[in-house]
Design an enzyme around this catalytic site. Structure first.
Site, PDB file in Angstrom:
ATOM      1  N   ARG A 191       2.659  11.861 -11.207  1.00 21.75           N
ATOM      2  CA  ARG A 191       3.888  11.521 -10.922  1.00 21.75           C
ATOM      3  C   ARG A 191       3.726  11.823  -9.585  1.00 21.75           C
ATOM      4  NH1 ARG A 191       6.316  12.393 -15.946  1.00 21.75           N
ATOM      5  NH2 ARG A 191       6.361  10.795 -17.343  1.00 21.75           N
TER       6      ARG A 191
ATOM      7  N   GLU B 110      -4.280  -3.847  16.598  1.00 20.82           N
ATOM      8  CA  GLU B 110      -2.885  -3.047  16.255  1.00 20.82           C
ATOM      9  C   GLU B 110      -2.304  -2.363  17.659  1.00 20.82           C
ATOM     10  OE1 GLU B 110      -1.565  -3.574  13.840  1.00 20.82           O
ATOM     11  OE2 GLU B 110      -2.781  -3.925  12.306  1.00 20.82           O
TER      12      GLU B 110
ATOM     13  N   LYS C 118       5.572   2.709  16.412  1.00 24.89           N
ATOM     14  CA  LYS C 118       5.950   2.951  14.698  1.00 24.89           C
ATOM     15  C   LYS C 118       6.846   3.824  14.238  1.00 24.89           C
ATOM     16  CE  LYS C 118       2.788   1.540  10.531  1.00 24.89           C
ATOM     17  NZ  LYS C 118       2.127   0.994   9.493  1.00 24.89           N
TER      18      LYS C 118
ATOM     19  N   GLU D 216      11.543  -1.737   4.817  1.00 27.46           N
ATOM     20  CA  GLU D 216      11.505  -2.954   4.845  1.00 27.46           C
ATOM     21  C   GLU D 216      12.044  -3.096   4.581  1.00 27.46           C
ATOM     22  OE1 GLU D 216       7.998  -5.744   5.796  1.00 27.46           O
ATOM     23  OE2 GLU D 216       7.197  -4.157   5.446  1.00 27.46           O
TER      24      GLU D 216
ATOM     25  N   ARG E  74      11.500  -3.406   9.867  1.00 25.05           N
ATOM     26  CA  ARG E  74      10.624  -3.116   9.751  1.00 25.05           C
ATOM     27  C   ARG E  74       9.039  -4.002   9.315  1.00 25.05           C
ATOM     28  NH1 ARG E  74       7.212   2.120   6.139  1.00 25.05           N
ATOM     29  NH2 ARG E  74       4.977   1.490   7.145  1.00 25.05           N
TER      30      ARG E  74
ATOM     31  N   ASN F 137       5.073  -6.553  11.027  1.00 22.46           N
ATOM     32  CA  ASN F 137       3.718  -7.314   9.901  1.00 22.46           C
ATOM     33  C   ASN F 137       3.114  -8.570  10.860  1.00 22.46           C
ATOM     34  OD1 ASN F 137       3.879  -6.110   7.402  1.00 22.46           O
ATOM     35  ND2 ASN F 137       6.018  -6.953   7.118  1.00 22.46           N
TER      36      ASN F 137
ATOM     37  N   HIS G 169       0.483 -10.321  10.961  1.00 22.26           N
ATOM     38  CA  HIS G 169      -0.292  -9.722   9.566  1.00 22.26           C
ATOM     39  C   HIS G 169      -0.485 -11.460   8.491  1.00 22.26           C
ATOM     40  CE1 HIS G 169      -0.607  -6.071  10.999  1.00 22.26           C
ATOM     41  NE2 HIS G 169      -1.124  -5.736   9.667  1.00 22.26           N
TER      42      HIS G 169
ATOM     43  N   HIS H  72      -3.638 -12.008   7.386  1.00 19.17           N
ATOM     44  CA  HIS H  72      -4.198 -11.726   5.532  1.00 19.17           C
ATOM     45  C   HIS H  72      -4.705 -13.296   4.880  1.00 19.17           C
ATOM     46  CE1 HIS H  72      -1.810  -7.711   4.901  1.00 19.17           C
ATOM     47  NE2 HIS H  72      -2.902  -7.620   5.822  1.00 19.17           N
TER      48      HIS H  72
ATOM     49  N   HIS I 191      -9.967  -6.422   9.766  1.00 21.62           N
ATOM     50  CA  HIS I 191      -8.563  -6.429   9.131  1.00 21.62           C
ATOM     51  C   HIS I 191      -8.360  -6.696  10.562  1.00 21.62           C
ATOM     52  CE1 HIS I 191      -4.611  -5.693   8.293  1.00 21.62           C
ATOM     53  NE2 HIS I 191      -4.408  -5.247   9.067  1.00 21.62           N
TER      54      HIS I 191
END
Length: 375
Positions: A121, A185, A227, A237, A242, A246, A249, A253, A267
């Site tokens: 956990r 990036e 960041k 987000e 935030r 992206n 992306h 993606h 990527h």
């Protein structure tokens, strides 16, 4: 050397950027060593370059070290490797007070962070990123995930690391293509809300890629500081703030999904092309000047990075690429927010984008011939 703090209350942590830090790893990780032992996760390529030196230092300090190695490559961000990693951690009797160390690029950070967030956990973990992309982006902010057949990063958690140790010198082992992919990036932070940093990238990008120490450290510190600021304002987000991270992306993606999430298209390469597509689509909507898109494409081309759909090798029609987007985890009520721009350094979240129009736009870009970049 620079230290950047992510201010998240009890989950706050530091990011240390220090050349040569891996050569004195023990002094940096001592606060997170429990029971005189450490559990490390890396991939086959990174371990071959860096593990022996780290292991010697730990042994000399009397710290027991155990290493789990996964195959290099994005394919290891999978259910199968997650299961094997968790079984390994349980075999070594991992406890909730233990800290797990992620030594590698974005894949290792995502996989290790996800495992740490769910085993017993939740355990602590420390990021030791070894690629430019991981150093400036994925190691910071607490997003962890694996990929599934439905898409990229669709199963994961928010789980902040306790510490991020960035040594720019480890990038000397990276192939040039990986450096270029990570550089996309870096540029992203200029495009989001810092036009002056994009100007700096145009002037100094070649020095960053050549790993000039001063230019590289400036690029890393500026990126992680940006960041840290954005994550501190919107950790999970829940607002549009935030989501700005992206940029590139959603398109990227879809390109990765179409090429199989592998070496065919990295990527960072996909994100770079995705940012150009975002600018071109913004110009098509009348949000920004087409010259902005051309300027960014010219900079990436000067850095021998892909800039067009033709460069990526993607030949699927727009409708097929949009189908990949429909699996995006940000879909809400049947709509997908898009990161678009009103200019360089002026990114915003658009909630009114028609995906059928995006498909038509992508088909238009397919018909727009352009010289291929060198991957």
């Amino acid at each position: 050397m620079a230290r950047v703090n992510i201010a998240l209350g009890q989950r706050s942590y530091d990011i240390l950027v220090q050349a040569g830090a891996l050569g004195s790893i023990v002094e940096h990780i001592k606060p997170w060593v429990q029971r005189g032992r450490t559990l490390w996760v890396s991939d086959s390529q990174v371990a071959a370059h860096h593990w022996d030196g780290i292991a010697v230092q730990l042994a000399e300090a009397g710290i027991e070290a155990h290493l789990h190695v996964v195959p290099a490559g994005e394919a290891s961000k999978s259910w199968a490797e997650l299961s094997r990693l968790i079984d390994w951690l349980l075999t070594w009797g991992v406890e909730r007070s233990d800290t797990i160390f992620a030594l590698g690029g974005g894949m290792i950070g995502d996989l290790t962070g996800f495992a740490a967030s769910i085993v017993k956990r939740g355990c602590e973990f420390v990021q030791v990123p070894t690629t430019l992309l991981a150093q400036v982006d994925s190691s910071v902010g607490g997003k962890t995930a694996i990929n599934t057949t439905a898409g990229k990063n669709l199963v994961g958690t928010f789980h902040q690391p306790r510490f991020v140790l960035i040594d720019p010198e480890v990038l000397a082992t990276l192939p040039p293509r990986e450096m270029r992919a990570g550089y996309a990036e870096v540029v992203k932070y200029g495009l989001i809300d810092d036009a002056a940093f994009f100007d700096w990238c145009e002037t100094h990008g070649q020095q960053v890629l050549a790993q000039d120490s001063a230019a590289l450290e400036h690029a890393i510190v500026t990126s992680v500081s940006a960041k840290a600021r954005i994550v501190g304002e919107d950790e999970r987000e829940t607002r549009d703030r935030r989501a700005l991270l992206n940029l590139g992306h959603t398109f990227g993606h879809a390109l990765e999904a179409d090429t199989g999430f592998g070496e065919r298209l990295l990527h960072g390469e996909a994100v770079g092309v995705g940012m150009i597509l975002a600018l071109q689509y913004s110009a098509r909507r009348g949000d920004c000047d087409a010259a902005d898109a051309a300027r960014v494409a010219a900079h990436f081309a000067a850095c021998s990075m892909p800039t067009t759909l033709q460069d990526t090798g993607v030949s699927s029609e727009g409708a097929a690429l949009v189908d990949h987007m429909r699996h995006d985890k940000k879909m809400t009520g049947g709509t997908l927010p898009f990161l678009l721009l009103t200019g360089i350094g002026q990114t915003y979240v658009a909630h009114d984008v028609d995906l059928d129009d995006v498909a038509r736009f992508l088909d238009e870009r397919h018909r727009s011939a352009a010289p291929a970049a060198v991957l």
